[in-house]
Design a protein around this motif. Structure first.
Motif, PDB file in Angstrom:
ATOM      1  N   LYS A 113      43.474  -2.698   8.935  1.00 22.60           N
ATOM      2  CA  LYS A 113      42.423  -1.897   8.303  1.00 22.60           C
ATOM      3  C   LYS A 113      42.026  -2.450   6.938  1.00 22.60           C
ATOM      4  CE  LYS A 113      41.912   1.085  11.545  1.00 22.60           C
ATOM      5  NZ  LYS A 113      40.636   1.168  12.305  1.00 22.60           N
ATOM      6  N   ILE A 114      42.999  -2.902   6.170  1.00 21.84           N
ATOM      7  CA  ILE A 114      42.679  -3.440   4.836  1.00 21.84           C
ATOM      8  C   ILE A 114      41.944  -4.765   4.961  1.00 21.84           C
ATOM      9  CG2 ILE A 114      43.703  -4.362   2.719  1.00 21.84           C
ATOM     10  CD1 ILE A 114      45.885  -2.202   3.001  1.00 21.84           C
ATOM     11  N   LEU A 115      42.350  -5.584   5.918  1.00 22.18           N
ATOM     12  CA  LEU A 115      41.650  -6.850   6.151  1.00 22.18           C
ATOM     13  C   LEU A 115      40.177  -6.591   6.470  1.00 22.18           C
ATOM     14  CD1 LEU A 115      41.749  -9.927   6.560  1.00 22.18           C
ATOM     15  CD2 LEU A 115      42.417  -9.500   8.933  1.00 22.18           C
ATOM     16  N   LYS A 116      39.911  -5.610   7.315  1.00 19.21           N
ATOM     17  CA  LYS A 116      38.525  -5.256   7.636  1.00 19.21           C
ATOM     18  C   LYS A 116      37.800  -4.741   6.398  1.00 19.21           C
ATOM     19  CE  LYS A 116      39.536  -3.957  12.433  1.00 19.21           C
ATOM     20  NZ  LYS A 116      39.774  -2.828  13.361  1.00 19.21           N
ATOM     21  N   ASP A 117      38.481  -3.887   5.624  1.00 17.76           N
ATOM     22  CA  ASP A 117      37.843  -3.293   4.456  1.00 17.76           C
ATOM     23  C   ASP A 117      37.510  -4.331   3.393  1.00 17.76           C
ATOM     24  OD1 ASP A 117      37.042  -0.786   3.089  1.00 17.76           O
ATOM     25  OD2 ASP A 117      38.543  -1.454   1.625  1.00 17.76           O
ATOM     26  N   ARG A 477      31.846 -17.453  17.580  1.00 23.70           N
ATOM     27  CA  ARG A 477      32.698 -18.120  16.582  1.00 23.70           C
ATOM     28  C   ARG A 477      34.055 -17.429  16.588  1.00 23.70           C
ATOM     29  NH1 ARG A 477      32.197 -16.960  10.307  1.00 23.70           N
ATOM     30  NH2 ARG A 477      33.379 -18.664   9.395  1.00 23.70           N
ATOM     31  N   ILE A 478      35.133 -18.192  16.686  1.00 22.33           N
ATOM     32  CA  ILE A 478      36.473 -17.620  16.752  1.00 22.33           C
ATOM     33  C   ILE A 478      37.327 -18.206  15.632  1.00 22.33           C
ATOM     34  CG2 ILE A 478      38.546 -17.310  18.169  1.00 22.33           C
ATOM     35  CD1 ILE A 478      36.824 -17.503  20.640  1.00 22.33           C
ATOM     36  N   LEU A 479      37.926 -17.321  14.843  1.00 20.51           N
ATOM     37  CA  LEU A 479      38.829 -17.717  13.760  1.00 20.51           C
ATOM     38  C   LEU A 479      40.212 -17.150  14.038  1.00 20.51           C
ATOM     39  CD1 LEU A 479      36.593 -16.976  10.621  1.00 20.51           C
ATOM     40  CD2 LEU A 479      37.091 -19.209  11.601  1.00 20.51           C
ATOM     41  N   PRO A 480      41.250 -17.983  14.123  1.00 20.66           N
ATOM     42  CA  PRO A 480      41.186 -19.439  14.089  1.00 20.66           C
ATOM     43  C   PRO A 480      40.690 -19.984  15.426  1.00 20.66           C
ATOM     44  CG  PRO A 480      43.431 -18.751  14.497  1.00 20.66           C
ATOM     45  CD  PRO A 480      42.648 -17.487  14.271  1.00 20.66           C
ATOM     46  N   GLU A 481      40.145 -21.173  15.408  1.00 19.83           N
ATOM     47  CA  GLU A 481      39.586 -21.765  16.623  1.00 19.83           C
ATOM     48  C   GLU A 481      40.643 -21.935  17.706  1.00 19.83           C
ATOM     49  OE1 GLU A 481      37.070 -23.275  19.400  1.00 19.83           O
ATOM     50  OE2 GLU A 481      36.519 -22.310  17.502  1.00 19.83           O
ATOM     51  N   ASN A 678      48.751 -15.349   4.817  1.00 20.28           N
ATOM     52  CA  ASN A 678      48.063 -16.196   5.793  1.00 20.28           C
ATOM     53  C   ASN A 678      47.945 -15.383   7.075  1.00 20.28           C
ATOM     54  OD1 ASN A 678      47.081 -18.081   7.555  1.00 20.28           O
ATOM     55  ND2 ASN A 678      48.903 -19.387   7.539  1.00 20.28           N
ATOM     56  N   ILE A 679      46.820 -14.717   7.239  1.00 21.38           N
ATOM     57  CA  ILE A 679      46.674 -13.756   8.336  1.00 21.38           C
ATOM     58  C   ILE A 679      46.638 -14.425   9.706  1.00 21.38           C
ATOM     59  CG2 ILE A 679      45.489 -12.072   6.904  1.00 21.38           C
ATOM     60  CD1 ILE A 679      42.888 -13.058   8.491  1.00 21.38           C
ATOM     61  N   SER A 749      33.681 -15.430   3.123  1.00 20.75           N
ATOM     62  CA  SER A 749      32.887 -15.596   4.346  1.00 20.75           C
ATOM     63  C   SER A 749      33.736 -16.087   5.506  1.00 20.75           C
ATOM     64  CB  SER A 749      31.730 -16.575   4.095  1.00 20.75           C
ATOM     65  OG  SER A 749      30.872 -16.089   3.084  1.00 20.75           O
ATOM     66  N   GLU A 750      34.804 -16.819   5.195  1.00 19.63           N
ATOM     67  CA  GLU A 750      35.700 -17.348   6.217  1.00 19.63           C
ATOM     68  C   GLU A 750      36.874 -16.404   6.496  1.00 19.63           C
ATOM     69  OE1 GLU A 750      35.451 -20.234   7.934  1.00 19.63           O
ATOM     70  OE2 GLU A 750      33.514 -20.716   7.003  1.00 19.63           O
ATOM     71  N   PHE A 751      36.806 -15.183   5.997  1.00 18.56           N
ATOM     72  CA  PHE A 751      37.893 -14.213   6.148  1.00 18.56           C
ATOM     73  C   PHE A 751      39.196 -14.755   5.561  1.00 18.56           C
ATOM     74  CE2 PHE A 751      35.035 -12.067   8.945  1.00 18.56           C
ATOM     75  CZ  PHE A 751      35.461 -10.749   8.965  1.00 18.56           C
ATOM     76  N   ASP A 752      39.065 -15.581   4.535  1.00 17.49           N
ATOM     77  CA  ASP A 752      40.242 -16.191   3.927  1.00 17.49           C
ATOM     78  C   ASP A 752      40.450 -15.625   2.531  1.00 17.49           C
ATOM     79  OD1 ASP A 752      42.363 -17.768   3.243  1.00 17.49           O
ATOM     80  OD2 ASP A 752      41.397 -19.680   3.741  1.00 17.49           O
ATOM     81  N   ALA A 753      40.894 -14.363   2.477  1.00 20.32           N
ATOM     82  CA  ALA A 753      41.140 -13.733   1.182  1.00 20.32           C
ATOM     83  C   ALA A 753      42.281 -14.418   0.443  1.00 20.32           C
ATOM     84  CB  ALA A 753      41.435 -12.249   1.365  1.00 20.32           C
ATOM     85  N   GLY A 754      43.193 -15.053   1.179  1.00 25.48           N
ATOM     86  CA  GLY A 754      44.263 -15.809   0.526  1.00 25.48           C
ATOM     87  C   GLY A 754      43.707 -16.931  -0.326  1.00 25.48           C
ATOM     88  N   ARG A 755      42.662 -17.600   0.159  1.00 20.29           N
ATOM     89  CA  ARG A 755      42.026 -18.660  -0.634  1.00 20.29           C
ATOM     90  C   ARG A 755      41.301 -18.057  -1.833  1.00 20.29           C
ATOM     91  NH1 ARG A 755      37.198 -21.851   1.053  1.00 20.29           N
ATOM     92  NH2 ARG A 755      37.545 -20.950   3.108  1.00 20.29           N
ATOM     93  N   VAL A 756      40.734 -16.867  -1.665  1.00 20.94           N
ATOM     94  CA  VAL A 756      40.110 -16.179  -2.797  1.00 20.94           C
ATOM     95  C   VAL A 756      41.125 -16.019  -3.920  1.00 20.94           C
ATOM     96  CG1 VAL A 756      39.119 -13.997  -3.598  1.00 20.94           C
ATOM     97  CG2 VAL A 756      38.430 -14.935  -1.375  1.00 20.94           C
TER      98      VAL A 756
END
Length: 983
Positions: A113-117, A477-481, A678-679, A749-756
């Motif tokens: 839920k937090i990842l989505k939020d 588009r699928i993350l991770p590929e 690292n989700i 944009s890449e769903f990479d909050a860890g990089r943020v």
């Protein structure tokens, strides 16, 4: 005040003092005198120290109260509705996969839920209108069992069961919803979707009808995964495979009675088969071989028994049996065609030898015991060769009377297996028994093994949908590929999907059966009528209303059916994966979701059921993107379980627990843990990870406190400086802020909050604390309040505060709102946009000028390791050229103690010249370097050399600004004299 927000090791020895004039560099110079304490304290009130009541730390109940207060004051509950009403050029739709309404919130919920939020808040802040409707999966066996299991109630009607199950689900939903709100998840919590709502169920039946009308849904008698412990059919997605399951595997001999025409005459030969499920032997209908493989008849040295097996398996079998196997003759599998064996436990029954492509040589004998009633591949063979698919096992997993009096009523997995093995021993057909540890399917709810048995069920023909589904996935588009391959493998594995369940708590399959013939009555007229009733009354009406209301005359007439008295309503309900898989139809309307975000277990679950139903009805996937995250595990990487005592309760994370290792962390620490992880792999949680998250937030608060403290009294609307008039170092920080915003935006944009977070921490520690803050403190604290230099600096700090706060807002909404409650000129941040990134901040030559000066500064600092830079005069010699011109933009005069270049170098004085003077003192430190200049995309390319000379300054330390710019220890420098005289 020297240590606030900056590099403390530097600021214990201030590095900024810069002289107002240069003293001679003669030998014999005296040490710089320090002003007395009384002199220093005399001017304390004239220094502009940081002022803010923003706290560095919030802990315990104070932290918890503050987060709840911020949610209330800043309108967290209304934010989603507000952003839905505002005008926006683009919409962003994240379709919420429904969590199961059968328990308390756990860290898996928090992760998801937090990842989505985080992403929803990012999209909202960048100006998009977010479409996000939370939902719950409310039907199914686990809820039914939990609602009734503890009560020990039996004999309840379907409506009574449904009432208790609904109450149980509603309680779980209330607890989960409250937790999601406390975590700061942005949604309209009064407008959620629930799979037990009548409108939802009606939309689901419309999908069912569309698929049925296209011939994709049918009733058939096929082998299905059957759970004796639940007494219902299961789909593949409802199975858990236990890798440690132990079976009693056997090798059994089937005497060859009718020799294959192409095989040499040989009497007394037995076909040797292997199975891990001995209880299926009574249901044997054939033995399969691989046509292109080699087979051999071998003689046992210890008994002269003749056995037929695959040639490549003879060595393994000899070792297993503990005897030599002598090859009598060898032939190809195709020569077995036409042969028949005698069934070892069923008198007078002969079974054929048949070719099949699913036969492998990895285990066993290369000859496969085939029981069509109890195997998917076996059933395919039966369909091809018209074999019987008679079932001898009932819904409780026990042999029926068809198995014979010796086996009737025995549980197939336990005493039934014992009896079959005993029967094989008695007739001499048992060649070997062994224990086999292998992966075996279990019911994911009861954790008990399942069996495969044929049953009359409703199915979706997924085989006919696979190609369309694969084509649709090519556009997703699928993350991770790497998850794409897993999704395709699971899709391939499913040839048909059993969607009927023998339970009460679910959406009933809208079918009626003829009382005499058992023929199903189901068509667009009957289903549409039932869907209308469900929308008005809910699916309870399937049991509440008489059949006459469910099948009114006009529907019977359109269906060309007989009188209503000829029909009874069906008792099965739909698989809950069909329930949730139809959510796109019930929730999204005309939307196609931009993204679905769920755990990797949904590759075979909701991702797939949503894809199949949408492709069947709309010929396209319901989502443009998929984000597949890992599971939350303990810090040791273990799956969380109560038995191991490693379960982390998110409520305890927020509010604290009895264990001292689990203090009250608050919601933002939980959110930081999600963001930092690292989700795309397993996500570890425990005291170490949570403490690290808390410390990271404290460091971030320290930076924010410095920014807020130095912006008190600054109104950006009236006092901001035009970028072109700002100091170069301030302009340069705006340039770095622009680069920071681009990196942060890309990472979100890449769903990479860890990089943020990594980009944020690098920006704060390297660009702000260690660099910019160390340089500007003198200008902030000691320049006149309304001076251009100080306002220039505050303009940059305001932009930095705004950018940093917006960058963390998706992850730490409570902290972001708290910052703006303390920031001057800001009513709140949520209603505003994303990080500002003005093109004006990217000026030609600006970057090269500052970075060229930084390269010279690095050379200077490397010349005085461990020394206080503020106590030195620096001479910079550059031959006329581009680098010299760039340095002149930072210092127009040849020598200065107050230029931008002197501030950036953090020295007492800078002399800028074209060559080093010849009369340098003997203690001067010399260094040389080069700086590569690239301008206008490489059109201007120059590698410029420079030299530096470093000498101790002879100036004294000013008692007010603490820079080495005064003539004597108790005398103010010229700048401070001017400021003090005007106050």
């Amino acid at each position: 005040f020297w240590t606030v927000g900056g590099n403390q090791s530097t600021w214990r020895k201030p590095t900024q003092a810069q002289g107002e004039h240069a003293n001679s560099t003669q030998k014999g110079r005296v040490a710089n005198p320090r002003p007395s304490y009384s002199a220093r304290s005399r001017y304390r009130d004239t220094v502009l120290l940081p002022r803010t009541d923003f706290p560095l730390k919030l802990t315990g109940q104070r932290l918890l109260d503050r987060e709840v207060e911020i949610q209330r004051e800043c309108g967290f509950a209304d934010l989603y509705s507000w952003q839905r009403e505002r005008k926006a050029k683009k919409e962003f739709c994240l379709h919420d996969g429904p969590p199961y309404a059968n328990g308390d919130p756990h860290v898996g919920h928090a992760l998801n839920k937090i990842l989505k939020d985080i992403h929803n808040r990012f999209e909202m802040l960048r100006g998009r209108q977010v479409h996000y409707i939370p939902g719950w999966d409310c039907h199914g066996l686990p809820i039914e069992l939990k609602a009734l299991g503890d009560l020990g109630i039996s004999g309840l009607s379907p409506l009574q069961i449904r009432q208790k199950a609904r109450m149980f689900a509603e309680g779980a939903i209330a607890r989960q919803k409250a937790a999601f709100q406390r975590w700061g998840v942005m949604a309209d919590w009064d407008q959620c979707y629930y799979t037990y709502d009548g409108a939802y169920e009606a939309a689901q039946l419309n999908v069912f009808q569309e698929m049925h009308s296209k011939g994709l849904i049918f009733q058939g008698y096929k082998p299905v995964f059957w759970s004796p412990s639940s007494r219902t059919a299961l789909a593949e997605a409802e199975l858990e495979y236990n890798p440690g399951h132990v079976s009693r595997a056997i090798y059994a001999a089937f005497p060859l009675m009718t020799l294959p025409p192409k095989m040499a005459s040989e009497s007394g030969v037995s076909i040797l088969v292997w199975t891990t499920q001995p209880w299926t032997i009574p249901a044997n209908e054939a033995i399969c071989y691989m046509p292109n493989s080699q087979y051999s008849v071998v003689k046992r040295a210890d008994s002269s028994q003749l056995l037929l097996m695959a040639t490549e398996r003879t060595a393994n079998m000899a070792a297993l049996l503990g005897t030599e196997l002598q090859t009598v003759h060898t032939f190809t599998g195709s020569q077995l065609e036409g042969g028949f064996c005698r069934h070892p436990t069923v008198p007078d029954k002969e079974v054929p030898l048949l070719p099949a492509n699913h036969v492998t040589m990895a285990k066993g004998t290369g000859l496969v015991h085939t029981a069509p009633a109890h195997g998917m591949e076996d059933y395919s063979v039966a369909s091809q060769f018209n074999l019987s698919v008679e079932c001898m096992v009932n819904e409780d997993g026990k042999f029926t009377e068809l198995a014979g009096p010796e086996l009737q009523n025995l549980s197939v997995m336990t005493e039934g297996t014992d009896k079959v093995i005993s029967m094989l021993k008695e007739c001499g057909a048992l060649v070997k028994e062994e224990q086999c540890v292998h992966s075996y399917p279990y019911d994911w709810r009861t954790k008990q093994p399942v069996v495969i048995r044929p049953s009359k069920q409703w199915f979706i023909n997924t085989a006919s949908l696979k190609d369309k589904a694969k084509e649709a996935l090519q556009k997703v588009r699928i993350l991770p590929e790497s998850a794409r391959g897993s999704l395709l493998v699971m899709l391939d594995r499913r040839t048909y999907w059993c969607i009927s369940r023998q339970r009460s708590w679910g959406v009933p399959i809208p079918v009626f059966y003829h009382r005499e013939t058992g023929e199903a009555l189901i068509n667009k007229h009957t289903v549409s009528h039932i869907a209308t009733l469900f929308k008005e009354k809910g699916s309870d009406c399937w049991w509440e209303l008489p059949v006459e209301a469910l099948l009114p005359p006009e529907v019977l007439k359109k269906s060309k059916a007989g009188p209503v008295t000829d029909y009874i309503r069906g008792e099965d309900v739909l698989d809950i994966w069909f329930d949730s898989g139809a959510s796109w139809a019930a929730v999204l309307g005309d939307y196609r979701a931009d993204v679905y975000v769920e755990g990797k277990d949904q590759l075979g679950g909701w991702f797939q059921s949503s894809l199949l139903t949408s492709v069947a009805v709309k010929n396209k996937a319901p989502y443009k993107s998929l984000v597949v995250h890992g599971f939350a595990v303990s810090e040791r990487g273990e799956k969380m379980s109560k038995s191991l005592g490693n379960v982390i309760d998110p409520d305890v994370v927020i509010n604290g627990g009895q264990d001292p290792s689990m203090p009250a962390y608050g919601a933002d620490v939980l959110r930081w843990w999600v963001a930092e992880s690292n989700i795309f792999s397993e996500v570890h949680i425990g005291p170490t990870a949570l403490n690290s998250a808390r410390e990271s937030i404290i460091k971030l608060r320290n930076t924010l406190k410095f920014l807020l403290g130095n912006l008190q009294g600054f109104d950006p609307r009236t006092q901001a400086v035009d970028p072109k008039q700002m100091h170069y170092i301030d302009q340069y920080m705006l340039h770095l802020l622009r680069g920071f915003s681009i990196k942060v935006t890309d990472a979100y944009s890449e769903f990479d909050a860890g990089r943020v977070i990594r980009v944020l921490q690098a920006f704060i520690s390297r660009d702000l604390s260690s660099f910019y803050f160390s340089i500007i403190k003198d200008r902030l604290y000691c320049d006149p309040e309304d001076s251009l230099g100080r306002r220039s600096c505050q303009t940059a700090l305001e932009e930095i505060l705004d950018g940093v706060t917006r960058s963390i807002a998706p992850i730490l909404p409570h902290l972001a709102e708290e910052v703006y409650l303390h920031a001057p000129g800001h009513p709140g941040m949520s209603l505003f946009g994303w990080i500002k990134s003005s093109p004006v901040w990217r000026q030609p030559g600006l970057e090269e000028a500052v970075e060229g000066a930084c390269a010279i500064r690095d050379s200077f600092l490397s010349s005085i390791p461990g020394k206080n830079a503020a106590q030195y005069d620096l001479t910079i010699a550059i031959e006329p050229g581009l680098l010299f011109e760039l340095m002149e933009s930072l210092q127009e005069e040849p020598t200065s103690t107050c230029s931008q270049l002197a501030e950036l170098m953090m020295v007492a004085r800078v002399n800028l010249t074209s060559e080093l003077p010849r009369d340098l003192p003997s203690d001067a430190l010399l260094n040389h370097g080069t700086f590569l200049i690239n301008l206008e995309g490489g059109v201007i390319h120059e590698d410029s050399a420079y030299s530096i000379a470093v000498v101790p300054t002879s100036a004294a330390r000013c008692p007010r600004c603490r820079r080495y710019t005064a003539e004597s220890a108790d005398c103010l420098c010229l700048r401070c004299q001017t400021i003090v005289s005007q106050t």
